[in-house]
Design a protein around this motif. Structure first.
Motif, PDB file in Angstrom:
ATOM      1  N   ARG A 263       0.819  -1.223   0.000  1.00  0.00           N
ATOM      2  CA  ARG A 263       0.000   0.000   0.000  1.00  0.00           C
ATOM      3  C   ARG A 263       0.846   1.265   0.000  1.00  0.00           C
ATOM      4  N   LEU A 264       2.060   1.191   0.532  1.00  0.00           N
ATOM      5  CA  LEU A 264       2.942   2.359   0.470  1.00  0.00           C
ATOM      6  C   LEU A 264       3.231   2.737  -0.981  1.00  0.00           C
ATOM      7  N   ALA A 265       3.415   1.711  -1.806  1.00  0.00           N
ATOM      8  CA  ALA A 265       3.697   1.974  -3.221  1.00  0.00           C
ATOM      9  C   ALA A 265       2.436   2.303  -4.007  1.00  0.00           C
ATOM     10  N   ARG A 266       1.283   1.782  -3.547  1.00  0.00           N
ATOM     11  CA  ARG A 266       0.028   1.961  -4.288  1.00  0.00           C
ATOM     12  C   ARG A 266      -1.093   2.326  -3.316  1.00  0.00           C
ATOM     13  N   PRO A 267      -1.042   3.521  -2.744  1.00  0.00           N
ATOM     14  CA  PRO A 267      -2.007   3.895  -1.695  1.00  0.00           C
ATOM     15  C   PRO A 267      -3.445   3.970  -2.170  1.00  0.00           C
ATOM     16  N   ASP A 268      -3.682   4.128  -3.476  1.00  0.00           N
ATOM     17  CA  ASP A 268      -5.045   4.258  -3.985  1.00  0.00           C
ATOM     18  C   ASP A 268      -5.602   2.949  -4.532  1.00  0.00           C
ATOM     19  N   ASP A 269      -4.864   1.877  -4.394  1.00  0.00           N
ATOM     20  CA  ASP A 269      -5.274   0.600  -4.961  1.00  0.00           C
ATOM     21  C   ASP A 269      -6.358  -0.039  -4.088  1.00  0.00           C
ATOM     22  N   ILE A 270      -7.503  -0.352  -4.701  1.00  0.00           N
ATOM     23  CA  ILE A 270      -8.641  -0.916  -3.957  1.00  0.00           C
ATOM     24  C   ILE A 270      -8.286  -2.291  -3.392  1.00  0.00           C
ATOM     25  N   GLU A 271      -7.668  -3.125  -4.211  1.00  0.00           N
ATOM     26  CA  GLU A 271      -7.309  -4.460  -3.736  1.00  0.00           C
ATOM     27  C   GLU A 271      -6.320  -4.386  -2.579  1.00  0.00           C
ATOM     28  N   GLY A 272      -5.391  -3.451  -2.644  1.00  0.00           N
ATOM     29  CA  GLY A 272      -4.420  -3.308  -1.565  1.00  0.00           C
ATOM     30  C   GLY A 272      -5.092  -2.954  -0.249  1.00  0.00           C
ATOM     31  N   ALA A 273      -6.070  -2.037  -0.300  1.00  0.00           N
ATOM     32  CA  ALA A 273      -6.801  -1.665   0.923  1.00  0.00           C
ATOM     33  C   ALA A 273      -7.600  -2.842   1.451  1.00  0.00           C
ATOM     34  N   ASN A 274      -8.285  -3.544   0.547  1.00  0.00           N
ATOM     35  CA  ASN A 274      -9.071  -4.711   0.954  1.00  0.00           C
ATOM     36  C   ASN A 274      -8.196  -5.758   1.622  1.00  0.00           C
ATOM     37  N   ASN A 275      -7.048  -6.046   1.000  1.00  0.00           N
ATOM     38  CA  ASN A 275      -6.203  -7.121   1.506  1.00  0.00           C
ATOM     39  C   ASN A 275      -5.617  -6.786   2.875  1.00  0.00           C
ATOM     40  N   LEU A 276      -5.195  -5.547   3.056  1.00  0.00           N
ATOM     41  CA  LEU A 276      -4.659  -5.151   4.358  1.00  0.00           C
ATOM     42  C   LEU A 276      -5.760  -5.233   5.415  1.00  0.00           C
ATOM     43  N   ALA A 277      -6.967  -4.785   5.079  1.00  0.00           N
ATOM     44  CA  ALA A 277      -8.076  -4.847   6.038  1.00  0.00           C
ATOM     45  C   ALA A 277      -8.397  -6.287   6.417  1.00  0.00           C
ATOM     46  N   CYS A 278      -8.347  -7.191   5.437  1.00  0.00           N
ATOM     47  CA  CYS A 278      -8.613  -8.609   5.736  1.00  0.00           C
ATOM     48  C   CYS A 278      -7.579  -9.168   6.700  1.00  0.00           C
TER      49      CYS A 278
ATOM     50  N   THR B   1     -11.414   4.923   4.758  1.00  0.00           N
ATOM     51  CA  THR B   1     -10.655   5.791   3.850  1.00  0.00           C
ATOM     52  C   THR B   1     -10.817   5.327   2.407  1.00  0.00           C
ATOM     53  N   ALA B   2     -10.700   4.018   2.200  1.00  0.00           N
ATOM     54  CA  ALA B   2     -10.789   3.495   0.842  1.00  0.00           C
ATOM     55  C   ALA B   2     -12.195   3.673   0.266  1.00  0.00           C
ATOM     56  N   ILE B   3     -13.230   3.470   1.086  1.00  0.00           N
ATOM     57  CA  ILE B   3     -14.606   3.639   0.610  1.00  0.00           C
ATOM     58  C   ILE B   3     -14.893   5.103   0.316  1.00  0.00           C
ATOM     59  N   GLY B   4     -14.327   5.993   1.128  1.00  0.00           N
ATOM     60  CA  GLY B   4     -14.499   7.418   0.853  1.00  0.00           C
ATOM     61  C   GLY B   4     -13.995   7.793  -0.526  1.00  0.00           C
ATOM     62  N   ALA B   5     -12.899   7.151  -0.950  1.00  0.00           N
ATOM     63  CA  ALA B   5     -12.344   7.435  -2.275  1.00  0.00           C
ATOM     64  C   ALA B   5     -12.990   6.598  -3.369  1.00  0.00           C
ATOM     65  N   ASN B   6     -13.601   5.458  -2.972  1.00  0.00           N
ATOM     66  CA  ASN B   6     -14.180   4.534  -3.960  1.00  0.00           C
ATOM     67  C   ASN B   6     -15.540   4.046  -3.457  1.00  0.00           C
ATOM     68  N   PRO B   7     -16.540   4.933  -3.392  1.00  0.00           N
ATOM     69  CA  PRO B   7     -17.820   4.557  -2.765  1.00  0.00           C
ATOM     70  C   PRO B   7     -18.606   3.502  -3.520  1.00  0.00           C
ATOM     71  N   THR B   8     -18.262   3.207  -4.771  1.00  0.00           N
ATOM     72  CA  THR B   8     -18.997   2.196  -5.531  1.00  0.00           C
ATOM     73  C   THR B   8     -18.270   0.852  -5.578  1.00  0.00           C
ATOM     74  N   ALA B   9     -17.231   0.689  -4.760  1.00  0.00           N
ATOM     75  CA  ALA B   9     -16.467  -0.559  -4.746  1.00  0.00           C
ATOM     76  C   ALA B   9     -17.157  -1.575  -3.835  1.00  0.00           C
ATOM     77  N   ALA B  10     -17.925  -2.470  -4.420  1.00  0.00           N
ATOM     78  CA  ALA B  10     -18.663  -3.464  -3.625  1.00  0.00           C
ATOM     79  C   ALA B  10     -17.727  -4.316  -2.775  1.00  0.00           C
ATOM     80  N   LEU B  11     -16.538  -4.582  -3.288  1.00  0.00           N
ATOM     81  CA  LEU B  11     -15.556  -5.397  -2.555  1.00  0.00           C
ATOM     82  C   LEU B  11     -15.303  -4.835  -1.166  1.00  0.00           C
ATOM     83  N   LEU B  12     -15.147  -3.515  -1.071  1.00  0.00           N
ATOM     84  CA  LEU B  12     -14.823  -2.876   0.206  1.00  0.00           C
ATOM     85  C   LEU B  12     -16.010  -2.926   1.168  1.00  0.00           C
ATOM     86  N   TRP B  13     -17.222  -2.729   0.654  1.00  0.00           N
ATOM     87  CA  TRP B  13     -18.408  -2.802   1.513  1.00  0.00           C
ATOM     88  C   TRP B  13     -18.568  -4.219   2.086  1.00  0.00           C
ATOM     89  N   ASN B  14     -18.293  -5.211   1.249  1.00  0.00           N
ATOM     90  CA  ASN B  14     -18.391  -6.596   1.709  1.00  0.00           C
ATOM     91  C   ASN B  14     -17.389  -6.874   2.828  1.00  0.00           C
TER      92      ASN B  14
END
Length: 599
Positions: free
Chosen positions: A153-168, A185-198
């Motif tokens: 995530r340091l290299a790719r702070p805006d990556d949805i998968e990176g945020a999901n994986n760290l949260a898991c 934080t990730a949902i605020g930037a990507n509110p339509t990302a179903a992966l993050l809501w799940n």
């Protein structure tokens, strides 16, 4: 130590994993690390790196290896990468391709070593850290996975998968508040990302807010109506709330659009347990074979030669049975052994493989049976079970996992024994413990069990905090006996200092290792109260009266109001895992009535 050195050290540790394990897949939520080391995006990145290599003669073979990965020809990719490494063992890109090829073929040990080499040699090691994190997560090592994901995530702070994986990974470490912050934080930037809501829904399930989690699963499904994982996870939230019918509907919806073969295997296993929880035993036991699906990483692979039994007449045959699942399930399913011995008849013979700590108890309980120890290990992300002390396998007509007999022997509630005393404790040790307990006075002796050592972050919500036992422990007229294995010093001290209650510690016994003596102690007390763990099953199997705390839709109740495995058991279930006070109040009231009746 630099961050890169720390990651290299973690990769080295991960590559050497071989641990003792319990072959016990558990149905649960599906919200794991996502991404694919061989995705189109990943392969495009590797192609760009191949084109930029400083040695032009390596560019074409690197491109061929990457194309082979793209086509799923992992053997060619492996062979091509190895040829390049013979020429230049410091070619980091070749190590990365080799790692991906071997991961895809399930050779996790050498894959990890290849990733480790790539991590040391490639200047941009963020993608390698992401791949290593997913592999560590898959191998049930969330602490190491979290380190890799944080670096990614340091290299790719805006990556949805990176945020999901760290949260898991943080969720699996019970660091839910940190996981929620990452996801917010990730949902605020990507509110339509179903992966993050799940994933946010699964974090709320972890902290026992199943009702609240439904909001997030619903939002994930609004955004992505065919999101199988969200259906599956919503099913488990509904189970927590006692809605087994709703859970079954959601589970079956999930199975229509699975994201992977592994997801489908988990969904099938979950559906089997939901059917059983609804009392649909014929369907449930048939579907229960899903527990052995090779697509499920936690499913055991039996290394047992010979013919697996599939319903043949056993009279006069020689049979080898391996117990299965965790230790508590080994004990619970053993209530079929008297029936199996009857099927074999006087001319048949049974060899039984159990957890080593159970061998003396089972030898005493089934004196005509050869009892040996099984061994289960986790290696390269897979679970293997065998019986290493059996030398002559040719003498067996068949072998079976003990659960193979469930459809024919436990196809209805009526098929369960009316009493449960199939395990026989050592009578001398029972007398010893009865004498020790008598020294504590005439009050009823109540054994307590309040936790399990096999608690992942998800399962932990099904066990109350020890403080919730306050009403039970303050019941006058009962003497409490500690049956709980593991480190209990804090809980024992809390009961003494905060509640003024002495929980008696039985002297000279290891409550985790000495299961034969533990069984005798369970037979000596008047009542056992607690959650279902290994000791609770031992108490049930020797016929000790038991009050069991279970989830409202626990599949082991098999749709019954009671507990068919141990008919002397009374069941108590919380309406909501976020509030244990009502059910603990019910137990306290029942205990007060029992104590009064004993006077």
């Amino acid at each position: 130590m630099s961050r890169k050195k720390t990651l290299e050290s973690s990769a080295s540790a991960l590559a050497q994993v071989e641990i003792e394990a319990a072959a016990a897949p558990h149905p649960g939520v599906i919200a794991s690390a996502v991404g694919d080391s061989a995705s189109a995006e990943a392969l495009d990145r590797l192609n760009r790196q191949a084109q930029e290599t400083k040695k032009a003669e390596y560019a074409k073979p690197l491109a061929r290896a990457i194309q082979a990965v793209k086509l799923g020809d992992y053997a060619t990719a492996d062979k091509t990468a190895l040829k390049l490494l013979e020429k230049d063992e410091r070619l980091g890109l070749a190590w990365h391709i080799l790692a991906i090829a071997r991961e895809k073929t399930g050779d996790f040990a050498s894959s990890l070593r290849a990733y480790e080499a790539a991590l040391k040699l490639l200047p941009d090691h963020g993608p390698v850290a992401g791949d290593l994190g997913r592999l560590a997560f898959r191998m049930n090592m969330p602490e190491i996975a979290a380190q890799f994901f944080a670096h990614y995530r340091l290299a790719r702070p805006d990556d949805i998968e990176g945020a999901n994986n760290l949260a898991c990974a943080l969720r699996e470490l019970n660091r839910e508040s940190e996981a929620i912050e990452v996801l917010k934080t990730a949902i605020g930037a990507n509110p339509t990302a179903a992966l993050l809501w799940n994933t946010l829904g699964t974090v709320l399930c972890n902290i026992a807010d199943s009702a609240g989690s439904l909001v997030f699963f619903d939002e994930a499904l609004r955004l992505e109506p065919e999101f199988a994982k969200a259906y599956h996870n919503r099913a488990f939230a509904k189970l927590d709330l006692g809605d087994a019918q709703g859970a079954l509907a959601d589970c079956e919806s999930a199975m229509r659009h699975p994201g992977s073969a592994e997801d489908l295997a988990m969904m099938r296993f979950a559906r089997a347990t939901i059917l059983l929880g609804l009392g649909r035993l014929a369907e449930g036991w048939e579907a229960y074979e899903a527990r052995f699906s090779p697509d499920m990483s936690e499913a055991p692979r039996f290394h047992i030669p010979g013919t697996r039994w599939s319903g043949e007449d056993l009279r006069g045959k020689t049979l080898m049975i391996s117990t299965e699942q965790g230790l508590g399930d080994e004990v619970m399913f053993a209530n079929m052994l008297p029936d199996i011995l009857e099927r074999l008849g006087p001319d048949g013979a049974l060899t039984l493989a159990v957890q080593r700590r159970l061998v003396p108890l089972f030898q005493r309980s089934f004196p005509g049976t050869e009892v040996t120890a099984h061994r289960t290990v986790a290696l390269e992300g897979r679970v293997f079970r065998t019986a290493p002390e059996v030398e002559d396998w040719d003498r067996f007509d068949y072998w079976a996992a003990i659960g193979d007999f469930l459809p024919s022997l436990r196809g209805s509630i009526e098929a369960f024994p009316k009493t449960a005393d199939y395990l026989k404790p050592d009578p001398a040790r029972v007398a010893h413990w009865k004498a020790e307990l008598a020294k504590l006075g005439p009050a009823p002796k109540v054994g307590l069990l309040w936790k399990s050592l096999k608690l992942n972050a998800e399962r932990a919500r099904q066990f109350s905090p020890f403080e919730a036992w306050r009403a039970v422990l303050r019941t006058p007229g009962a003497t409490f006996v500690n049956l709980q294995y593991g480190d209990c010093d804090d809980e024992i001290a809390y009961a003494k200092q905060e509640l003024g209650v002495d929980i008696w510690q039985p002297p000279g016994i290891d409550l985790k290792q000495d299961l034969d003596d533990v069984t005798a102690l369970c037979a000596a007390v008047d009542l056992v109260i607690g959650f279902s763990n290994a000791t609770a099953n031992l108490a049930g199997a020797v016929g000790t009266p038991m009050w069991l705390l279970t989830p409202p839709a626990a599949w082991t109740k098999l749709g019954d109001d009671h507990y068919p495995w141990y008919p002397q058991t009374r069941v108590f279930s919380p309406a909501d895992f976020s509030d244990w006070n009502p059910v603990m109040g019910q137990i306290a009231q029942a205990l007060a009535e029992k104590v009064a009746g004993a006077k």
